[in-house]
Scaffold this active site. Structure first.
Site, PDB file in Angstrom:
ATOM      1  CD  GLU A  87      23.128 -32.768 -57.275  1.00  0.00           C
ATOM      2  OE1 GLU A  87      23.960 -33.657 -57.055  1.00  0.00           O
ATOM      3  OE2 GLU A  87      22.070 -32.948 -57.892  1.00  0.00           O
ATOM      4  CG  ASP A  88      20.034 -28.623 -56.905  1.00  0.00           C
ATOM      5  OD1 ASP A  88      21.048 -28.988 -57.529  1.00  0.00           O
ATOM      6  OD2 ASP A  88      18.951 -29.210 -56.959  1.00  0.00           O
ATOM      7  CG  ASP A 159      14.400 -37.307 -56.058  1.00  0.00           C
ATOM      8  OD1 ASP A 159      13.823 -36.210 -56.099  1.00  0.00           O
ATOM      9  OD2 ASP A 159      15.458 -37.562 -56.662  1.00  0.00           O
ATOM     10  CG  ASP A 280     -13.946 -60.977 -67.791  1.00  0.00           C
ATOM     11  OD1 ASP A 280     -13.993 -59.745 -67.952  1.00  0.00           O
ATOM     12  OD2 ASP A 280     -14.345 -61.803 -68.636  1.00  0.00           O
TER      13      ASP A 280
HETATM   14 MN    MN Z   1      14.933 -34.311 -55.986  1.00  0.00          MN
END
Ligand code: MN
Length: 738
Positions: A87-88, A159, A280
């Protein structure tokens, strides 16, 4: 702020954890591929930074840490490292496949797709219905991707976990949106996959973001109560450890059970459980190596502490539907307060904590031979939202209830998921997978059993479609197809075929059949008869509709010819319209017999020696002998006239089976009388069936064996002289009749 990592000499934080976790779960495996995946990710993300200012590579490595620590396989860790590159960065899916193979590509693409679907829209539950539908659609795609490969979802959860743990660097409104989405979609999915470790962490992180004050208040209370009860817990652990050791149970671990803030918050705020009761309570967990040790440990627990009656559950013998196994008991602890004890094996513990992720470890490690069954079970469970009140949030439950009342998920034998409208049948399934698969469908199996094509598919079913090359759809399928999509494909198939051709074929077939009943089509098939037929046959408004239905094989030529025949008989005196056996038209010239090795007798028209026959030259199976008027031959002689060859067939003394349809006045003992006529003529009867018709008539379908057409004609003559017989016909394609 950490210094940018842009050289392979600089270690990436977390990388050592990836390698050590991998080494622990996969002893002896090479690090080579993991290192290459790291290098590719590092190169691809070079110069990119997270909102926090850290070099981007920190993020995929953190995701890989979670995946590695869950014990997942090498491909999953590679995909975790590469999950953001498609994607990046300039790296493409093809690059990933070339270097790391199909599975890694599939997973990185899967995670990428989930991101681009703007799941964010699924975050707020109380929005307009349109919004809700969109959310449902996103969720559907999410579940679909997960069903296809669970690993995609586990990576997606890891992620999200890292993004949640670094959420502080985001704008506040974004924080709230993401935290809501985490609580309403991701945490319930983690629960559904049984990955409790991620579920708790996601919930606590989202809780902290959404309700910081309550979060801190509960955290302080828990810390305080822990301090108050610490000595009690320690005493309990030590007492039990000593007891186990003395009784030869070595290597058994005893530990306090961690408390999760969001679940405490829920117990108090949503379920109204008092603080004291929640805080408790002390709880310990005993992890054994072997199953029988669990029961030994249980015996020792109840020996040192008094059990509280009615609070014992054996989930080892009776696992929860999600596969959870453990022994649960409550005893009076060292200080006289209730003490919860859970006892399980290490494997049970890992499955309880890591859920679906643990299955990978055991799949490859072969400690759990039924991994495939386990996955099938998981898939079923994944899509069974019917009995779900524990693991889903209200949002997921309401959306999934909608979703799964309208959708059904099934699997191909290869494990691919296919989603269809609820109520879909194997016909829908086949067309959904591929149009060709639908068009060649002949039989379907669900979970290995042959089923009628109209069977409704249930969530998680494995559907297998059996095809044949020359198979064709039937228009009847329209009744069994659920989806509009399937119906339009079936209709499309028939539309594709030339309607004129179908009509002509139907017309020819009917006329041939009418002739075979001794009637002249030109004479009997006038306008009056046409009108009559249109009214008699389903869905027909014109005579072309009738021809088309016959041409498409939806209505048999025989049944239409029978209708014409009966109609003619109603209008004319019966003695004139008794069918002439077709055999009378057979030429009497009989010449040399034929080589039986190279010839076969067609089953559709059941020719016998001495009648008019032709040969059809098949590909590699010799010559097929048909009656000259066989509809199949007429069809073939249009298309491939060169393959039709003239044949004269002389009797060789062998007998051949033919089928006759005898219409009679119905009465008791009729069938016996007819059969006895054949018996007297020393003719073998291979089968007989009687069907009662209205107006006191009956049809007898009878199979007999004859030597030649003369023999057959004699027999037909004897039968037609029998008082009760109205007509006698030779039947084409007896197999096609019911
Ligand atoms: Mn990621």
């Amino acid at each position: 702020m950490a210094s940018p990592v842009n050289s392979s000499d600089v270690p990436v934080p977390g990388w050592d954890r990836v390698l050590s976790a991998f080494g622990e779960h996969w002893p002896g495996a090479s690090h080579d591929r993991l290192t290459r995946a790291l290098e590719l990710a590092r190169l691809a993300h070079e110069g990119q930074f997270r909102k926090s200012g850290e070099p981007y590579i920190i993020h995929p490595v953190a995701v890989a840490v979670t995946i590695a620590e869950l014990g997942m396989d090498e491909d999953s860790i590679c995909a975790a490292l590469l999950h953001d590159v498609i994607e990046d960065t300039p790296v493409t899916a093809d690059d990933v496949e070339a270097e790391f193979g199909k599975d890694v590509r599939h997973m990185t693409e899967g995670v990428t797709k989930l991101q681009s679907q703007k799941l964010a829209e699924a975050s707020v539950s109380k929005r307009a219905r349109a919004e809700n539908n969109r959310a449902a659609e996103s969720l559907r795609k999410l579940l679909l991707a997960m069903a296809d490969d669970f690993r995609v979802m586990v990576i997606k959860l890891a992620d999200r976990l890292h993004n949640m743990s670094t959420i502080d660097s985001m704008a506040v409104d974004k924080q709230v949106r993401i935290a809501n989405e985490t609580l309403e979609v991701y945490a319930p999915i983690a629960a559904r996959l049984g990955i409790w470790q991620i579920k708790w962490q996601l919930e606590d992180l989202a809780f902290k973001t959404l309700h910081p004050e309550e979060f801190n208040a509960i955290r302080e209370r828990v810390a305080k109560s822990r301090k108050d009860r610490e000595s009690e817990l320690k005493t309990a652990i030590v007492d039990l450890e000593v007891m186990l050791e003395e009784n030869g149970l070595k290597g058994v671990r005893v530990m306090g059970r961690p408390k999760h803030l969001y679940s405490i918050y829920n117990k108090h705020v949503k379920q109204g459980v008092p603080w004291d009761e929640i805080l408790d309570l002390i709880a310990i967990r005993v992890i054994c190596e072997k199953q029988h040790e669990c029961y030994l440990a249980l015996g020792l627990v109840t020996e040192i502490w008094r059990p509280i009656p009615g609070l014992f559950s054996d989930y080892i013998q009776n696992p929860k539907p999600n596969g959870y196994q453990s022994l649960h008991t409550k005893v009076i602890g060292p200080s006289g307060e209730p003490l919860e004890v859970q006892i399980r094996t290490r494997q049970m513990h890992e499955i309880a904590e890591f859920g679906v992720a643990a299955h990978w470890t055991y799949k490859e490690g072969s400690t759990k031979p039924d991994a495939a069954t386990g996955f099938a079970q998981l898939r079923k469970q994944l899509f069974d939202f019917s009995n779900d009140n524990e693991t889903s949030s209200d949002f997921l439950r309401s959306v999934s209830t909608d979703l799964f009342s309208e959708q059904v998920f099934a699997f191909t034998p290869g494990g691919d998921v296919v989603d269809m409208p609820a109520g879909s049948t194997p016909i829908d399934f086949a067309f959904r997978v591929h149009t060709r698969l639908g068009e060649q469908l002949v039989m379907a199996k669900i979970n290995g059993d042959i089923v009628p094509l109209g069977t409704a598919i249930k969530n998680g079913d494995v559907v297998e479609i059996v095809t044949r090359n020359n198979a064709q759809p039937s228009l009847d399928w329209l009744e069994h197809a659920k989806s509009a999509h399937t119906r339009s494909k079936i209709r499309g198939y028939f539309r594709r075929r030339d309607r004129e051709l179908i009509i002509q074929r139907g017309k020819d077939g009917i006329e041939r059949e009418v002739r075979a009943r001794g009637l002249d089509p030109k004479r009997v098939m006038g306008d009056e008869m046409m009108k009559f037929l249109i009214g008699q046959i389903k869905d027909c408004t014109s005579i072309n509709d009738v021809y088309a239905r016959v041409g498409e094989g939806l209505t048999s030529t025989q049944s239409v010819a029978d209708k014409i025949y009966r109609r003619v008989r109603e209008l004319e005196p019966p003695e004139q319209s008794v069918a002439e056996p077709e055999a009378k038209k057979v030429e009497a010239t009989l010449i040399t017999g034929i080589d039986q090795v190279m010839t076969k007798r067609a089953r559709c028209c059941e020719p016998v020696p001495g009648e008019e026959v032709v040969g059809f030259v098949t590909r590699g199976r010799g010559i097929m002998i048909h009656r000259r008027l066989c509809p199949n031959v007429l069809g073939m002689s249009e298309k491939e006239p060169e393959r039709i060859t003239p044949i004269k067939w002389k009797s060789d003394g062998k007998s051949y089976s033919v089928h006759l349809l005898i219409t009679c006045v119905n009465r008791q003992g009729l069938l016996m009388d007819i059969v006895s006529i054949f018996a007297e003529a020393k003719t073998n009867v291979t089968g007989a069936k009687i069907k009662t018709l209205p107006n006191n008539t009956a049809e007898i379908m009878i199979g007999i064996e004859v030597i030649d057409v003369v023999n057959l004609r004699e027999l037909m003559g004897k039968i037609s002289n029998f008082g009760d017989v109205i007509s006698i016909l030779r039947v084409h394609a007896p197999g096609a009749r019911k």
